[in-house]
Design an enzyme around this catalytic site. Structure first.
Site, PDB file in Angstrom:
ATOM      1  N   TYR A  33      27.448 -58.234 -63.785  1.00  0.00           N
ATOM      2  CA  TYR A  33      26.824 -58.615 -62.534  1.00  0.00           C
ATOM      3  C   TYR A  33      25.408 -59.119 -62.767  1.00  0.00           C
ATOM      4  O   TYR A  33      24.841 -58.937 -63.845  1.00  0.00           O
ATOM      5  CB  TYR A  33      26.825 -57.454 -61.532  1.00  0.00           C
ATOM      6  N   LYS A 149      24.902 -56.421 -68.985  1.00  0.00           N
ATOM      7  CA  LYS A 149      24.727 -56.015 -67.580  1.00  0.00           C
ATOM      8  C   LYS A 149      26.108 -55.770 -66.963  1.00  0.00           C
ATOM      9  O   LYS A 149      26.599 -56.567 -66.155  1.00  0.00           O
ATOM     10  CB  LYS A 149      23.918 -57.067 -66.813  1.00  0.00           C
ATOM     11  N   GLU A 182      14.342 -46.788 -70.344  1.00  0.00           N
ATOM     12  CA  GLU A 182      14.194 -47.624 -69.147  1.00  0.00           C
ATOM     13  C   GLU A 182      14.593 -46.775 -67.955  1.00  0.00           C
ATOM     14  O   GLU A 182      15.027 -45.635 -68.107  1.00  0.00           O
ATOM     15  CB  GLU A 182      15.079 -48.870 -69.247  1.00  0.00           C
ATOM     16  N   LEU A 207      18.379 -52.736 -71.181  1.00  0.00           N
ATOM     17  CA  LEU A 207      18.705 -54.074 -70.682  1.00  0.00           C
ATOM     18  C   LEU A 207      17.457 -54.950 -70.799  1.00  0.00           C
ATOM     19  O   LEU A 207      16.352 -54.497 -70.468  1.00  0.00           O
ATOM     20  CB  LEU A 207      19.131 -53.985 -69.212  1.00  0.00           C
TER      21      LEU A 207
HETATM   22  N1  PDD Z   1      18.975 -53.602 -62.023  1.00  0.00           N
HETATM   23  N2  PDD Z   1      17.399 -51.923 -66.517  1.00  0.00           N
HETATM   24  C1  PDD Z   1      18.500 -51.629 -65.790  1.00  0.00           C
HETATM   25  C2  PDD Z   1      19.380 -50.519 -66.260  1.00  0.00           C
HETATM   26  C3  PDD Z   1      18.794 -52.364 -64.624  1.00  0.00           C
HETATM   27  O1  PDD Z   1      19.901 -52.059 -63.930  1.00  0.00           O
HETATM   28  C4  PDD Z   1      17.913 -53.395 -64.211  1.00  0.00           C
HETATM   29  C5  PDD Z   1      18.179 -54.209 -62.974  1.00  0.00           C
HETATM   30  C6  PDD Z   1      16.776 -53.666 -64.983  1.00  0.00           C
HETATM   31  C7  PDD Z   1      15.800 -54.762 -64.624  1.00  0.00           C
HETATM   32  O2  PDD Z   1      16.383 -56.024 -64.826  1.00  0.00           O
HETATM   33  P1  PDD Z   1      15.921 -57.307 -63.969  1.00  0.00           P
HETATM   34  O3  PDD Z   1      14.447 -57.430 -64.143  1.00  0.00           O
HETATM   35  O4  PDD Z   1      16.656 -58.423 -64.585  1.00  0.00           O
HETATM   36  O5  PDD Z   1      16.301 -57.053 -62.539  1.00  0.00           O
HETATM   37  C8  PDD Z   1      16.556 -52.922 -66.134  1.00  0.00           C
HETATM   38  C9  PDD Z   1      19.404 -54.337 -60.849  1.00  0.00           C
HETATM   39  C10 PDD Z   1      18.265 -54.811 -60.015  1.00  0.00           C
HETATM   40  C11 PDD Z   1      20.419 -53.496 -60.086  1.00  0.00           C
HETATM   41  O6  PDD Z   1      21.237 -52.878 -60.754  1.00  0.00           O
HETATM   42  O7  PDD Z   1      20.418 -53.484 -58.853  1.00  0.00           O
END
Ligand code: PDD
Length: 287
Positions: A33, A149, A182, A207
């Site tokens: 996703y 992801k 994270e 991630l």
């Molecule tokens: N989550 N680490 C994890 C485990 C995440 O699920 C996310 C983002 C990030 C940050 O990634 P980005 O900057 O590309 O949004 C880091 C999304 C927002 C979610 O699961 O809703």
């Protein structure tokens, strides 16, 4: 005005949108996703999000559901039909529908594609930025391919729930050596004692957040010193600032972790500066 979702070739009412019971996303979390922010009518960092989607799909050997250009058009159309000016789109691709079997379905099984869009209230984000958020630390119990992801987010959901029950908004994963990884849905940053911005290297342990990548560009523009290195829980608790980044929140200051106050308990100036220039630096594509 009803919300509209895109589901496998059709725009349908969100309230009655459905996928098949033997979709592999439903049975095996066999899908990936992306979540991408919309601000003032612009899609933020879409190129980087679609590049990461390409990588996630490649790592899991799921094919693209349509061409990249066509996908961009469907994303735009979904946003338009939902009249989103500030908010996000959610995009999910799974390995498709097949009789339940752990091994992959026969070649040519079409991947499933779902896209939803929603408006968010900028005042809620502004309040979190003004007050900061609370976090807890939790042991990382996920698989070792969190660089993909994938929609397999049960540990993340459990960790967020644990945070909520502790009166916090994010759970920060710690590895076996006591180093910070994270958040359950965010990347974690500190401003260390020397004023350097520090975040964990984006190897297989975390991630590679798109916001994290763009924040590196923001840091360069602000002439901030940035280091990608591991840092411990005590270093985080003693940092000048702690903040978390994600497409949905950009850069939320963290003012308390495990009940311990960070710095003076107020959001710091560096994360404030970053938020001020973030959208000048990020890619913006009109809906
Ligand atoms: N989550 N680490 C994890 C485990 C995440 O699920 C996310 C983002 C990030 C940050 O990634 P980005 O900057 O590309 O949004 C880091 C999304 C927002 C979610 O699961 O809703």
């Amino acid at each position: 005005m009803p919300r509209i979702a895109y589901v496998n070739g059709r725009y349908v009412r969100h309230s009655s949108a459905m996928v098949h019971i033997e979709d592999r996303g439903y049975q095996f979390a066999d899908g990936v996703y992306e979540v991408c922010e919309i601000r003032h009518g612009y899609i933020v960092d879409m190129t980087r999000h679609l590049n990461r989607l390409d990588r996630s799909l490649g790592e899991l050997r799921i094919s693209w559901p349509m061409s990249r250009d066509a996908l961009t058009q469907v994303i735009r159309q979904t946003l338009r039909r939902n009249h989103v000016r500030n908010g996000l789109f959610y995009l999910q691709v799974t390995r498709g529908v097949a009789r339940r079997d752990h091994v992959f379905p026969v070649q040519g099984t079409p991947p499933s594609l779902v896209i939803t869009a929603k408006s968010t209230d900028p005042s809620i984000i502004a309040a979190k930025n003004a007050n900061g958020i609370k976090a807890i630390t939790v042991f990382d119990n996920r698989w070792d391919r969190v660089d993909i992801k994938s929609v397999g987010l049960l540990p993340n959901a459990m960790a967020r729930q644990q945070a909520k029950e502790a009166g916090a908004q994010e759970a920060i994963y710690i590895d076996a050596d006591g180093m910070v990884k994270e958040g359950a849905a965010t990347n974690v940053w500190i401003v260390d004692r020397n004023g350097t911005l520090v975040t964990r290297p984006a190897d297989h342990g975390i991630l590679r957040g798109i916001t994290r990548t763009t924040l590196m560009d923001v840091g360069a523009k602000l002439e901030l010193k940035i280091e990608e290195r591991n840092f411990s829980v005590p270093e985080m608790l003693g940092a000048r600032e702690v903040f978390i980044t994600a497409a949905t929140s950009i850069c939320f200051p963290v003012v308390s972790i495990d009940g311990q106050t960070i710095a003076n308990g107020h959001p710091g100036s560096i994360s404030h500066k970053i938020r001020e220039v973030f959208f000048d630096v990020a890619e913006k594509i009109a809906i």
